[in-house]
Design a protein around this motif. Structure first.
Motif, PDB file in Angstrom:
ATOM      1  N   CYS A   1       0.826  -1.187   0.000  1.00  0.00           N
ATOM      2  CA  CYS A   1       0.000   0.000   0.000  1.00  0.00           C
ATOM      3  C   CYS A   1       0.873   1.256   0.000  1.00  0.00           C
ATOM      4  O   CYS A   1       0.659   2.158  -0.795  1.00  0.00           O
ATOM      5  N   SER A   2       1.835   1.302   0.908  1.00  0.00           N
ATOM      6  CA  SER A   2       2.691   2.486   0.962  1.00  0.00           C
ATOM      7  C   SER A   2       3.579   2.566  -0.279  1.00  0.00           C
ATOM      8  O   SER A   2       3.888   3.656  -0.750  1.00  0.00           O
ATOM      9  N   ARG A   3       3.949   1.412  -0.795  1.00  0.00           N
ATOM     10  CA  ARG A   3       4.779   1.401  -2.005  1.00  0.00           C
ATOM     11  C   ARG A   3       3.994   1.931  -3.202  1.00  0.00           C
ATOM     12  O   ARG A   3       4.513   2.705  -4.007  1.00  0.00           O
ATOM     13  N   ALA A   4       2.724   1.539  -3.304  1.00  0.00           N
ATOM     14  CA  ALA A   4       1.884   2.021  -4.403  1.00  0.00           C
ATOM     15  C   ALA A   4       1.678   3.530  -4.299  1.00  0.00           C
ATOM     16  O   ALA A   4       1.731   4.248  -5.310  1.00  0.00           O
ATOM     17  N   ALA A   5       1.433   4.026  -3.092  1.00  0.00           N
ATOM     18  CA  ALA A   5       1.250   5.462  -2.891  1.00  0.00           C
ATOM     19  C   ALA A   5       2.532   6.215  -3.218  1.00  0.00           C
ATOM     20  O   ALA A   5       2.499   7.303  -3.820  1.00  0.00           O
ATOM     21  N   GLU A   6       3.662   5.642  -2.849  1.00  0.00           N
ATOM     22  CA  GLU A   6       4.951   6.275  -3.127  1.00  0.00           C
ATOM     23  C   GLU A   6       5.223   6.331  -4.630  1.00  0.00           C
ATOM     24  O   GLU A   6       5.680   7.345  -5.148  1.00  0.00           O
ATOM     25  N   GLN A   7       4.907   5.252  -5.335  1.00  0.00           N
ATOM     26  CA  GLN A   7       5.098   5.223  -6.779  1.00  0.00           C
ATOM     27  C   GLN A   7       4.201   6.237  -7.470  1.00  0.00           C
ATOM     28  O   GLN A   7       4.616   6.911  -8.415  1.00  0.00           O
ATOM     29  N   LEU A   8       2.973   6.358  -6.985  1.00  0.00           N
ATOM     30  CA  LEU A   8       2.041   7.318  -7.565  1.00  0.00           C
ATOM     31  C   LEU A   8       2.533   8.746  -7.359  1.00  0.00           C
ATOM     32  O   LEU A   8       2.497   9.571  -8.279  1.00  0.00           O
ATOM     33  N   LYS A   9       2.999   9.029  -6.159  1.00  0.00           N
ATOM     34  CA  LYS A   9       3.469  10.388  -5.847  1.00  0.00           C
ATOM     35  C   LYS A   9       4.738  10.735  -6.622  1.00  0.00           C
ATOM     36  O   LYS A   9       4.923  11.888  -7.024  1.00  0.00           O
ATOM     37  N   ASN A  10       5.607   9.767  -6.864  1.00  0.00           N
ATOM     38  CA  ASN A  10       6.875  10.029  -7.546  1.00  0.00           C
ATOM     39  C   ASN A  10       6.771   9.911  -9.063  1.00  0.00           C
ATOM     40  O   ASN A  10       7.738  10.202  -9.759  1.00  0.00           O
ATOM     41  N   ASN A  11       5.622   9.506  -9.562  1.00  0.00           N
ATOM     42  CA  ASN A  11       5.437   9.391 -11.000  1.00  0.00           C
ATOM     43  C   ASN A  11       5.477  10.790 -11.610  1.00  0.00           C
ATOM     44  O   ASN A  11       4.739  11.680 -11.186  1.00  0.00           O
ATOM     45  N   PRO A  12       6.343  11.015 -12.618  1.00  0.00           N
ATOM     46  CA  PRO A  12       6.462  12.358 -13.200  1.00  0.00           C
ATOM     47  C   PRO A  12       5.138  12.879 -13.770  1.00  0.00           C
ATOM     48  O   PRO A  12       4.896  14.081 -13.786  1.00  0.00           O
ATOM     49  N   ARG A  13       4.288  11.976 -14.202  1.00  0.00           N
ATOM     50  CA  ARG A  13       3.008  12.366 -14.786  1.00  0.00           C
ATOM     51  C   ARG A  13       2.053  12.963 -13.737  1.00  0.00           C
ATOM     52  O   ARG A  13       1.266  13.848 -14.034  1.00  0.00           O
ATOM     53  N   HIS A  14       2.141  12.474 -12.480  1.00  0.00           N
ATOM     54  CA  HIS A  14       1.231  12.905 -11.422  1.00  0.00           C
ATOM     55  C   HIS A  14       1.892  13.806 -10.383  1.00  0.00           C
ATOM     56  O   HIS A  14       1.216  14.341  -9.516  1.00  0.00           O
ATOM     57  N   LYS A  15       3.197  13.934 -10.465  1.00  0.00           N
ATOM     58  CA  LYS A  15       3.957  14.606  -9.413  1.00  0.00           C
ATOM     59  C   LYS A  15       3.473  16.035  -9.148  1.00  0.00           C
ATOM     60  O   LYS A  15       3.327  16.434  -7.993  1.00  0.00           O
ATOM     61  N   THR A  16       3.206  16.799 -10.191  1.00  0.00           N
ATOM     62  CA  THR A  16       2.791  18.191  -9.998  1.00  0.00           C
ATOM     63  C   THR A  16       1.434  18.285  -9.305  1.00  0.00           C
ATOM     64  O   THR A  16       1.187  19.228  -8.554  1.00  0.00           O
ATOM     65  N   TYR A  17       0.565  17.319  -9.533  1.00  0.00           N
ATOM     66  CA  TYR A  17      -0.769  17.352  -8.930  1.00  0.00           C
ATOM     67  C   TYR A  17      -0.772  16.867  -7.486  1.00  0.00           C
ATOM     68  O   TYR A  17      -1.636  17.240  -6.707  1.00  0.00           O
ATOM     69  N   LEU A  18       0.190  16.023  -7.156  1.00  0.00           N
ATOM     70  CA  LEU A  18       0.191  15.388  -5.833  1.00  0.00           C
ATOM     71  C   LEU A  18       1.234  15.970  -4.888  1.00  0.00           C
ATOM     72  O   LEU A  18       1.485  15.403  -3.829  1.00  0.00           O
ATOM     73  N   GLU A  19       1.825  17.100  -5.241  1.00  0.00           N
ATOM     74  CA  GLU A  19       2.838  17.710  -4.370  1.00  0.00           C
ATOM     75  C   GLU A  19       2.282  18.049  -2.995  1.00  0.00           C
ATOM     76  O   GLU A  19       2.931  17.819  -1.986  1.00  0.00           O
ATOM     77  N   GLY A  20       1.093  18.582  -2.942  1.00  0.00           N
ATOM     78  CA  GLY A  20       0.505  18.999  -1.670  1.00  0.00           C
ATOM     79  C   GLY A  20      -0.234  17.908  -0.925  1.00  0.00           C
ATOM     80  O   GLY A  20      -0.767  18.129   0.154  1.00  0.00           O
ATOM     81  N   VAL A  21      -0.265  16.710  -1.489  1.00  0.00           N
ATOM     82  CA  VAL A  21      -0.983  15.599  -0.864  1.00  0.00           C
ATOM     83  C   VAL A  21       0.006  14.766  -0.058  1.00  0.00           C
ATOM     84  O   VAL A  21       1.056  14.357  -0.567  1.00  0.00           O
ATOM     85  N   SER A  22      -0.326  14.506   1.206  1.00  0.00           N
ATOM     86  CA  SER A  22       0.589  13.738   2.060  1.00  0.00           C
ATOM     87  C   SER A  22       0.545  12.258   1.689  1.00  0.00           C
ATOM     88  O   SER A  22      -0.420  11.771   1.086  1.00  0.00           O
ATOM     89  N   MET A  23       1.600  11.556   2.063  1.00  0.00           N
ATOM     90  CA  MET A  23       1.669  10.110   1.812  1.00  0.00           C
ATOM     91  C   MET A  23       0.550   9.393   2.559  1.00  0.00           C
ATOM     92  O   MET A  23      -0.006   8.413   2.066  1.00  0.00           O
TER      93      MET A  23
END
Length: 118
Positions: A1-23
């Motif tokens: 679960c934490s690995r999936a969230a980490e991959q989503l947050k670090n994905n260059p495609r989603h990174k700009t949208y998820l900057e303000g969202v906590s893990m």
């Protein structure tokens, strides 16, 4: 679960949208999506996540396996850090003394014997 969230947050495609969202929020979202895919509705999924993230004071932690125990300890550590008073906090008080009411104390059998025997 934490690995999936980490991959989503670090994905260059989603990174700009998820900057303000906590893990933590991403992990909760991931858990909620898993519940939805498992056939639960939104209310059931939120209730399950709430049960997983709270500690039952009546639960016997000695009966848990290592993985579940580590999860409970992580929850307790996070709650401790959240409630912890630091020196820099405006309402910090050094050396707080609390007096507990005497009528709420329970008698114990082992305490009935006097210390004269030793």
């Amino acid at each position: 679960c934490s690995r999936a969230a980490e991959q989503l947050k670090n994905n260059p495609r989603h990174k700009t949208y998820l900057e303000g969202v906590s893990m933590e929020q991403l992990q909760k979202l991931h858990n909620l999506l898993r519940c939805q895919l498992g056939g639960q509705n939104l209310t059931q999924g939120l209730e399950q996540i709430q049960r997983e993230e709270t500690i039952d004071p009546e639960e016997d932690l000695n009966k848990l396996d290592d993985k579940e125990l580590a999860k409970r300890k992580e929850i307790m550590d996070a709650l401790f850090e959240k409630n912890r008073k630091k020196k820099d906090d405006p309402d910090f008080v050094y050396n707080v003394e609390v007096k507990f009411p005497q009528e709420e104390l329970e008698a114990c059998e082992w305490d009935d014997e006097s210390d004269d025997e030793f």
